[in-house]
Scaffold this motif. Structure first.
Motif, PDB file in Angstrom:
ATOM      1  N   ALA A  24     -10.913  -3.901 -10.889  1.00 20.62           N
ATOM      2  CA  ALA A  24     -12.172  -3.655 -10.500  1.00 20.62           C
ATOM      3  C   ALA A  24     -12.604  -2.261 -10.552  1.00 20.62           C
ATOM      4  CB  ALA A  24     -12.570  -4.264  -8.978  1.00 20.62           C
ATOM      5  N   LEU A  25     -11.769  -1.593  -9.922  1.00 21.65           N
ATOM      6  CA  LEU A  25     -11.799   0.083  -9.916  1.00 21.65           C
ATOM      7  C   LEU A  25     -11.765   0.595 -11.258  1.00 21.65           C
ATOM      8  CD1 LEU A  25     -12.350   2.356  -8.106  1.00 21.65           C
ATOM      9  CD2 LEU A  25      -9.849   2.540  -7.838  1.00 21.65           C
ATOM     10  N   GLU A  26     -11.052   0.177 -12.117  1.00 25.14           N
ATOM     11  CA  GLU A  26     -10.850   0.542 -13.461  1.00 25.14           C
ATOM     12  C   GLU A  26     -12.240   0.320 -14.245  1.00 25.14           C
ATOM     13  OE1 GLU A  26      -7.466  -1.315 -15.555  1.00 25.14           O
ATOM     14  OE2 GLU A  26      -6.395  -0.960 -13.863  1.00 25.14           O
ATOM     15  N   ALA A  27     -12.766  -1.032 -13.885  1.00 20.60           N
ATOM     16  CA  ALA A  27     -13.940  -1.189 -14.550  1.00 20.60           C
ATOM     17  C   ALA A  27     -15.263  -0.334 -14.139  1.00 20.60           C
ATOM     18  CB  ALA A  27     -14.451  -2.596 -14.144  1.00 20.60           C
ATOM     19  N   LEU A  28     -15.146  -0.090 -12.921  1.00 20.84           N
ATOM     20  CA  LEU A  28     -16.117   0.842 -12.333  1.00 20.84           C
ATOM     21  C   LEU A  28     -16.007   2.527 -12.902  1.00 20.84           C
ATOM     22  CD1 LEU A  28     -15.810  -0.153  -8.595  1.00 20.84           C
ATOM     23  CD2 LEU A  28     -17.887  -0.307  -9.941  1.00 20.84           C
ATOM     24  N   PHE A  29     -14.960   2.813 -13.018  1.00 19.35           N
ATOM     25  CA  PHE A  29     -14.682   4.257 -13.912  1.00 19.35           C
ATOM     26  C   PHE A  29     -15.234   4.109 -15.176  1.00 19.35           C
ATOM     27  CE2 PHE A  29     -12.332   5.581 -10.394  1.00 19.35           C
ATOM     28  CZ  PHE A  29     -12.377   6.909 -10.310  1.00 19.35           C
ATOM     29  N   ARG A  46      -0.559   8.333 -12.066  1.00 19.56           N
ATOM     30  CA  ARG A  46       0.804   7.901 -12.602  1.00 19.56           C
ATOM     31  C   ARG A  46       0.615   6.199 -12.577  1.00 19.56           C
ATOM     32  NH1 ARG A  46       5.470  11.152  -9.635  1.00 19.56           N
ATOM     33  NH2 ARG A  46       4.106  10.114  -7.934  1.00 19.56           N
ATOM     34  N   THR A  47      -0.191   5.782 -11.771  1.00 19.37           N
ATOM     35  CA  THR A  47      -0.338   4.172 -11.614  1.00 19.37           C
ATOM     36  C   THR A  47      -0.893   3.455 -12.805  1.00 19.37           C
ATOM     37  OG1 THR A  47      -1.054   4.429  -9.197  1.00 19.37           O
ATOM     38  CG2 THR A  47      -1.298   2.334  -9.969  1.00 19.37           C
ATOM     39  N   ARG A  48      -0.083   2.531 -13.263  1.00 17.09           N
ATOM     40  CA  ARG A  48      -0.297   1.713 -14.307  1.00 17.09           C
ATOM     41  C   ARG A  48      -1.847   1.109 -14.312  1.00 17.09           C
ATOM     42  NH1 ARG A  48       2.646  -2.544 -15.371  1.00 17.09           N
ATOM     43  NH2 ARG A  48       3.575  -2.704 -13.289  1.00 17.09           N
ATOM     44  N   LEU A  49      -2.554   1.244 -15.515  1.00 20.50           N
ATOM     45  CA  LEU A  49      -3.656   0.303 -15.760  1.00 20.50           C
ATOM     46  C   LEU A  49      -3.267  -0.946 -15.909  1.00 20.50           C
ATOM     47  CD1 LEU A  49      -5.452   3.108 -17.840  1.00 20.50           C
ATOM     48  CD2 LEU A  49      -6.097   2.605 -15.649  1.00 20.50           C
ATOM     49  N   GLU A  55      -7.769  -0.371 -22.216  1.00 20.58           N
ATOM     50  CA  GLU A  55      -8.280  -0.037 -23.411  1.00 20.58           C
ATOM     51  C   GLU A  55      -8.412   1.462 -23.970  1.00 20.58           C
ATOM     52  OE1 GLU A  55     -12.455  -1.458 -22.820  1.00 20.58           O
ATOM     53  OE2 GLU A  55     -11.911  -3.539 -22.529  1.00 20.58           O
ATOM     54  N   VAL A  56      -8.156   2.118 -22.969  1.00 18.26           N
ATOM     55  CA  VAL A  56      -8.106   3.588 -23.374  1.00 18.26           C
ATOM     56  C   VAL A  56      -7.083   4.085 -22.877  1.00 18.26           C
ATOM     57  CG1 VAL A  56     -10.614   3.864 -22.471  1.00 18.26           C
ATOM     58  CG2 VAL A  56      -9.113   4.164 -20.801  1.00 18.26           C
ATOM     59  N   GLY A  57      -6.037   3.450 -22.317  1.00 12.75           N
ATOM     60  CA  GLY A  57      -4.635   4.154 -22.065  1.00 12.75           C
ATOM     61  C   GLY A  57      -3.699   3.249 -21.314  1.00 12.75           C
ATOM     62  N   ARG A  58      -2.600   4.097 -20.762  1.00 15.92           N
ATOM     63  CA  ARG A  58      -1.560   3.243 -20.105  1.00 15.92           C
ATOM     64  C   ARG A  58      -1.745   3.525 -18.654  1.00 15.92           C
ATOM     65  NH1 ARG A  58       3.673   3.973 -18.224  1.00 15.92           N
ATOM     66  NH2 ARG A  58       3.358   6.212 -18.939  1.00 15.92           N
ATOM     67  N   THR A  59      -2.057   4.623 -18.341  1.00 18.79           N
ATOM     68  CA  THR A  59      -2.019   4.825 -16.632  1.00 18.79           C
ATOM     69  C   THR A  59      -3.268   5.586 -16.247  1.00 18.79           C
ATOM     70  OG1 THR A  59      -1.289   7.369 -16.988  1.00 18.79           O
ATOM     71  CG2 THR A  59       0.423   5.570 -16.998  1.00 18.79           C
ATOM     72  N   TRP A  60      -3.546   5.592 -14.978  1.00 19.00           N
ATOM     73  CA  TRP A  60      -4.701   6.129 -14.656  1.00 19.00           C
ATOM     74  C   TRP A  60      -4.953   7.662 -15.050  1.00 19.00           C
ATOM     75  CZ3 TRP A  60      -9.024   5.011 -11.744  1.00 19.00           C
ATOM     76  CH2 TRP A  60      -9.019   3.696 -11.127  1.00 19.00           C
ATOM     77  N   ALA A  61      -4.041   8.469 -15.352  1.00 14.35           N
ATOM     78  CA  ALA A  61      -4.295   9.769 -16.032  1.00 14.35           C
ATOM     79  C   ALA A  61      -5.124   9.637 -17.227  1.00 14.35           C
ATOM     80  CB  ALA A  61      -2.741  10.374 -16.257  1.00 14.35           C
ATOM     81  N   ASP A  62      -4.795   8.626 -18.087  1.00 10.76           N
ATOM     82  CA  ASP A  62      -5.622   8.441 -19.442  1.00 10.76           C
ATOM     83  C   ASP A  62      -7.192   7.985 -18.956  1.00 10.76           C
ATOM     84  OD1 ASP A  62      -3.345   8.711 -20.998  1.00 10.76           O
ATOM     85  OD2 ASP A  62      -2.669   6.623 -20.248  1.00 10.76           O
ATOM     86  N   LEU A  63      -7.310   7.135 -17.974  1.00 11.82           N
ATOM     87  CA  LEU A  63      -8.574   6.678 -17.523  1.00 11.82           C
ATOM     88  C   LEU A  63      -9.412   7.662 -16.891  1.00 11.82           C
ATOM     89  CD1 LEU A  63     -10.521   4.501 -17.185  1.00 11.82           C
ATOM     90  CD2 LEU A  63      -9.590   3.899 -15.063  1.00 11.82           C
ATOM     91  N   PHE A 204     -17.310   1.103  -3.564  1.00 15.73           N
ATOM     92  CA  PHE A 204     -16.095   0.371  -3.573  1.00 15.73           C
ATOM     93  C   PHE A 204     -15.349   1.058  -2.313  1.00 15.73           C
ATOM     94  CE2 PHE A 204     -11.585   0.217  -4.840  1.00 15.73           C
ATOM     95  CZ  PHE A 204     -11.435  -1.072  -5.492  1.00 15.73           C
ATOM     96  N   ILE A 205     -15.044   0.253  -1.161  1.00 18.42           N
ATOM     97  CA  ILE A 205     -14.693   0.536  -0.125  1.00 18.42           C
ATOM     98  C   ILE A 205     -13.677  -0.633   0.760  1.00 18.42           C
ATOM     99  CG2 ILE A 205     -16.847  -0.551   1.157  1.00 18.42           C
ATOM    100  CD1 ILE A 205     -16.765   1.973   3.012  1.00 18.42           C
ATOM    101  N   GLY A 206     -12.887  -0.354   1.392  1.00 19.84           N
ATOM    102  CA  GLY A 206     -11.870  -0.860   2.174  1.00 19.84           C
ATOM    103  C   GLY A 206     -10.595  -0.542   2.447  1.00 19.84           C
ATOM    104  N   GLY A 207      -9.566  -1.009   2.632  1.00 17.64           N
ATOM    105  CA  GLY A 207      -8.292  -0.610   2.919  1.00 17.64           C
ATOM    106  C   GLY A 207      -7.329  -0.054   2.075  1.00 17.64           C
TER     107      GLY A 207
END
Length: 516
Positions: A24-29, A46-49, A55-63, A204-207
């Motif tokens: 969900a967070l990926e989609a929001l970005f 470094r967290t994996r997508l 669609e744009v890469g492998r890790t959050w660095a790509d996103l 996007f909020i929570g724990g």
């Protein structure tokens, strides 16, 4: 949308565990049009997508790079930590900052990225630091010894990402040693919030924070030390706009340069530095405790059933408020869900004073509510339906515990509070925290059902969900599970083992409960 009406301002999409929240967070970005503002305790690119981000890469660095390249700005307040007491966390904050800045450069739009490694401005007074000097010196010696044991290049790299520690070490590798003077500062609080605002409209909020450690699925079918249960929301409307204002002003507010903006929809804990730091001052100055006040106020209004999920239950004011409610309302019931043991105690064999003090407070709070509610309360710790292969605090009746990190409070069928705040003094008085209250009937009912059903067998009967019968039904299931072989258990429901916490816990008179 999961069980909510998009037309309702209070409507929310609800995510249990990172397996739901991270995609969900990926989609929001990917969907952000112009700007993203965020505040997290941990944000490791470094967290994996795992969702559309692939669609744009492998890790959050790509996103992150893709987001900036599209022309969307990203501002992140990233919590920094006491370099003496939490050196590894301090180092990871600055590594994450460097990684984010590198992603910004690679995107071609570094001008759209702002990363602020933010250490809370409150400081422990000199007198207290002198009193703690033996422990401060021991911490510095331990870290110097660890660095000296590394290869020179690795030690140099790590020190480059520890700007708060370097001034308190003398010598060169492999002969690093603590400086005797000046006494290192101690930072009593941190920015513990976990939220992001997209185009000033969606919150996007929570724990949950972002890294591989926090990834888990609703099945919790992983080694026990890798489990992680969390809850996150996506909400629109006034709360999102207030969250934006909170992020825009937080650093000025925490530094006592301005008053906190008034909020009607966002619940917060905010503390600031004292304008004049007393020599024996240990705590920051609390200037907003809306999360504590909201929990206590809702507890006083509850009439049928209170459901709580929390990583820590150590707040004596909250425990006493629940006890008063139990005495005032004879039909009120309490369902409390806790991890079987703190993460550091369960998996790292922590035995330091703060770990023991936290367990002392939790055992005391559990005793307060258990005595007040009697058989109208059930305190649960989730356990996996399989053999642990080991004993100790990381297991429940020979099964691995499920580590619970969620911060959820449900009051009857009327209101839900979801936030970054645990029910301990630190979250409710010292650290920066943020959350929301939901009152729209369908949203409350949906979230209540999902939270209950998550722990129960798939074919759970109505008795587990009904106010009048839930406590007895959950307690009976826990007792049946305890009698069975772990592989034959149903759901995750086990009794919380308060006795080990009581035995391990130790009171530290004179220290504030907010310390843990």
């Amino acid at each position: 949308m999961a069980g909510a009406d998009r037309k309702t301002r209070d409507a929310a999409e609800i995510y249990l565990t990172a397996a739901e929240a991270y995609p969900a967070l990926e989609a929001l970005f990917l969907e952000a049009r112009s700007e993203i503002s965020a505040g997290f305790r941990v944000f490791d690119i470094r967290t994996r997508l795992r969702g559309r981000g692939r669609e744009v890469g492998r890790t959050w660095a790509d996103l992150i790079g893709h987001t900036l390249a599209r022309g969307v700005s990203f501002r992140l307040i990233l919590a920094d930590f006491d370099p003496v007491v939490r050196p590894s966390m301090h180092r990871e904050t600055w590594r994450a900052t460097a990684s984010l800045m590198a992603a910004g450069e690679a995107s071609g739009r570094p001008d759209l990225l702002s990363v602020i490694p933010a250490m809370h401005p409150a400081r422990v007074g000199l007198g207290m630091r002198l009193a703690f000097w033996p422990k401060i010196a021991a911490k510095l010696r331990d870290e110097a010894r660890r660095l000296n044991g590394l290869e020179a290049r690795e030690a140099e790299d790590q020190l480059a990402h520890m700007p708060g520690l370097k001034p308190h070490l003398a010598g060169e590798h492999p002969h690093l040693r603590p400086k005797i003077w000046p006494v290192a500062p101690l930072i009593p609080a941190s920015h513990h919030q976990k939220l992001a605002v997209f185009d000033r409209e969606r919150l996007f909020i929570g724990g949950i924070d972002l890294n591989e450690r926090r990834y888990d699925t609703p099945d919790h079918d992983r080694p026990g030390r890798d489990t992680w249960h969390d809850t996150q929301l996506l909400i629109e409307g006034p709360a999102a706009r207030e969250a934006q204002a909170h992020l825009d002003t937080l650093l000025s507010v925490a530094n006592a340069r301005q008053e906190p903006p008034e909020m009607r929809h966002l619940l917060r804990t905010i503390s600031t530095r004292h304008r004049h730091t007393g020599r024996f001052r240990l705590s920051p100055k609390t200037i907003e405790k809306g999360l504590e006040d909201a929990h206590i106020a809702r507890a006083r209004k509850a009439r049928r059933l209170i459901y709580l999920e929390t990583q820590f239950f150590r707040s004596l004011p909250v425990a006493r408020a629940l006890a008063r409610a139990a005495r005032d309302i004879p039909d009120l019931r309490l369902l409390l869900v806790l991890p079987g043991a703190p993460e550091d105690v369960a998996y790292d064999n922590a035995k330091e004073g703060d770990a023991r003090y936290g367990e002392y407070l939790q055992a005391k709070c559990v005793h307060i509510v258990s005595k007040a509610f009697g058989d109208r309360a059930f305190v649960m710790a989730p356990g996996q339906p399989k053999h642990a292969g080991h004993k100790g605090r990381a297991s429940l009746e020979e099964a691995p515990l499920v580590y619970l990190h969620a911060k959820v409070a449900i009051f009857d069928h009327d209101a839900v509070i979801i936030s970054s705040a645990n029910l301990n003094g630190r979250s409710l008085r010292w650290d920066t925290e943020a959350g929301v209250t939901l009152t729209e009937a369908d949203t409350v009912q949906h979230l209540r059902y999902r939270c209950f059903a998550h722990w129960l067998p798939e074919d759970a009967e109505d008795a587990y969900f009904t106010d009048e019968t839930a406590i007895a039904a959950w307690a009976a299931l826990a007792d049946r599970n305890a009698e069975r072989d772990p592989d034959d258990r149903e759901g995750f429901v086990m009794r919380y083992p308060v006795a080990p916490a009581r035995r391990f816990g130790r009171n530290l008179p004179g220290l504030p409960e907010e310390l843990v």
